[in-house]
Design a protein around this motif. Sequence first.
Motif, PDB file in Angstrom:
ATOM      1  N   PRO A 124       0.833  -1.205   0.000  1.00 13.63           N
ATOM      2  CA  PRO A 124       0.000   0.000   0.000  1.00 13.63           C
ATOM      3  C   PRO A 124       0.869   1.257   0.000  1.00 13.63           C
ATOM      4  CG  PRO A 124      -0.791  -1.580   1.625  1.00 13.63           C
ATOM      5  CD  PRO A 124       0.555  -2.068   1.162  1.00 13.63           C
ATOM      6  N   ALA A 125       0.452   2.266  -0.741  1.00 16.03           N
ATOM      7  CA  ALA A 125       1.249   3.490  -0.847  1.00 16.03           C
ATOM      8  C   ALA A 125       1.477   4.141   0.515  1.00 16.03           C
ATOM      9  CB  ALA A 125       0.559   4.469  -1.797  1.00 16.03           C
ATOM     10  N   GLY A 126       0.495   4.042   1.411  1.00 12.44           N
ATOM     11  CA  GLY A 126       0.640   4.650   2.729  1.00 12.44           C
ATOM     12  C   GLY A 126       1.770   4.059   3.536  1.00 12.44           C
ATOM     13  N   TRP A 127       1.916   2.732   3.492  1.00 16.43           N
ATOM     14  CA  TRP A 127       3.003   2.085   4.229  1.00 16.43           C
ATOM     15  C   TRP A 127       4.356   2.423   3.612  1.00 16.43           C
ATOM     16  CZ3 TRP A 127       2.816   0.463   8.936  1.00 16.43           C
ATOM     17  CH2 TRP A 127       1.630  -0.041   9.471  1.00 16.43           C
ATOM     18  N   VAL A 128       4.411   2.474   2.294  1.00 19.03           N
ATOM     19  CA  VAL A 128       5.673   2.844   1.634  1.00 19.03           C
ATOM     20  C   VAL A 128       6.049   4.275   1.991  1.00 19.03           C
ATOM     21  CG1 VAL A 128       6.809   3.221  -0.589  1.00 19.03           C
ATOM     22  CG2 VAL A 128       5.352   1.209  -0.250  1.00 19.03           C
ATOM     23  N   ALA A 129       5.072   5.173   1.977  1.00 20.40           N
ATOM     24  CA  ALA A 129       5.335   6.567   2.337  1.00 20.40           C
ATOM     25  C   ALA A 129       5.819   6.670   3.779  1.00 20.40           C
ATOM     26  CB  ALA A 129       4.077   7.405   2.136  1.00 20.40           C
ATOM     27  N   ALA A 130       5.218   5.881   4.677  1.00 17.00           N
ATOM     28  CA  ALA A 130       5.641   5.903   6.080  1.00 17.00           C
ATOM     29  C   ALA A 130       7.076   5.411   6.224  1.00 17.00           C
ATOM     30  CB  ALA A 130       4.697   5.029   6.916  1.00 17.00           C
ATOM     31  N   ALA A 131       7.408   4.329   5.517  1.00 13.13           N
ATOM     32  CA  ALA A 131       8.764   3.778   5.591  1.00 13.13           C
ATOM     33  C   ALA A 131       9.796   4.783   5.088  1.00 13.13           C
ATOM     34  CB  ALA A 131       8.841   2.487   4.782  1.00 13.13           C
ATOM     35  N   LEU A 132       9.502   5.417   3.957  1.00 17.34           N
ATOM     36  CA  LEU A 132      10.451   6.371   3.384  1.00 17.34           C
ATOM     37  C   LEU A 132      10.553   7.646   4.228  1.00 17.34           C
ATOM     38  CD1 LEU A 132       9.672   6.012  -0.428  1.00 17.34           C
ATOM     39  CD2 LEU A 132      11.652   5.137   0.823  1.00 17.34           C
ATOM     40  N   THR A 133       9.437   8.074   4.810  1.00 18.52           N
ATOM     41  CA  THR A 133       9.478   9.249   5.683  1.00 18.52           C
ATOM     42  C   THR A 133      10.385   9.003   6.878  1.00 18.52           C
ATOM     43  OG1 THR A 133       7.246   9.933   5.036  1.00 18.52           O
ATOM     44  CG2 THR A 133       8.082  10.791   7.123  1.00 18.52           C
ATOM     45  N   LEU A 134      10.306   7.804   7.448  1.00 15.41           N
ATOM     46  CA  LEU A 134      11.166   7.455   8.580  1.00 15.41           C
ATOM     47  C   LEU A 134      12.633   7.428   8.169  1.00 15.41           C
ATOM     48  CD1 LEU A 134       8.931   4.720  10.205  1.00 15.41           C
ATOM     49  CD2 LEU A 134       9.680   6.827  11.320  1.00 15.41           C
ATOM     50  N   VAL A 135      12.910   6.949   6.952  1.00 17.29           N
ATOM     51  CA  VAL A 135      14.291   6.961   6.460  1.00 17.29           C
ATOM     52  C   VAL A 135      14.821   8.387   6.387  1.00 17.29           C
ATOM     53  CG1 VAL A 135      15.752   6.565   4.434  1.00 17.29           C
ATOM     54  CG2 VAL A 135      14.146   4.803   5.163  1.00 17.29           C
ATOM     55  N   LEU A 136      14.035   9.273   5.794  1.00 17.30           N
ATOM     56  CA  LEU A 136      14.484  10.662   5.639  1.00 17.30           C
ATOM     57  C   LEU A 136      14.652  11.344   6.998  1.00 17.30           C
ATOM     58  CD1 LEU A 136      12.308  11.742   2.571  1.00 17.30           C
ATOM     59  CD2 LEU A 136      14.701  11.006   2.601  1.00 17.30           C
TER      60      LEU A 136
END
Length: 224
Positions: A124-136
């Motif tokens: 899901p796009a939401g989980w991917v966005a959450a993962a990448l936000t945490l990386v940044l």
Amino acid sequence: MDPRPGADDGWSALHGDIEPSVVVRGWLRMIRALAAGPVLRVPPDVLSAAGVAAVAAALAAVAGPGWSWLAVPLIVAAGVLDGLDGAVALRTGRARPAGAVVDAVADRVGDVLLGVVLLVLGAPAGWVAAALTLVLLHEYLRARAQAVGMPGVGAVTVAERPTRLIVVAMAAGGAAVFPAGVPALGWGWGATFAITWTGIGVVGLVQLLVGVHRSIPPRFPRTR
């Protein structure tokens, strides 16, 4: 281990004075063994770009029908190339601030592409966005803390880039072996490992915040 004295110090200097752990030292030993011969003639920036290209190729592999298995060696290659650029820079005396910037930018581009790999695998796009936000957030916090001289951010967290590469490689490998999804759970591989990545990212960010907190000097000097 590289027999030259100060080899780990050189790695630490390129990574914001992070003290390498036992696991990282083992990884460095392998990378230094590979950083020899013709590889030393390749400019470090080219190796950084090649690492991004390997992740892009992994993305193309999962997007193509029946090629998910190819993403696994490509992601492993990306991890090796990510280590080789710094090792070659150290061994050839080509380490420079601009190279560190190129390496950092290449890593972040690669991270975004890893997220897109999970998206293609059905996350899901939401989980991917959450993962990448945490990386940044993780990388920005570390960079800012290092810029003001906080030594506590030197601890290597569970959410470092090798972990992210492993997570996505496992998702691609699982999709190649069990296309229907994770056995017994029935979840898609992309969703499963996007959630895994996010969970690891939360733990890693907390570890980094603890390091930053420990590095804050007391307001008043302690007296006996």
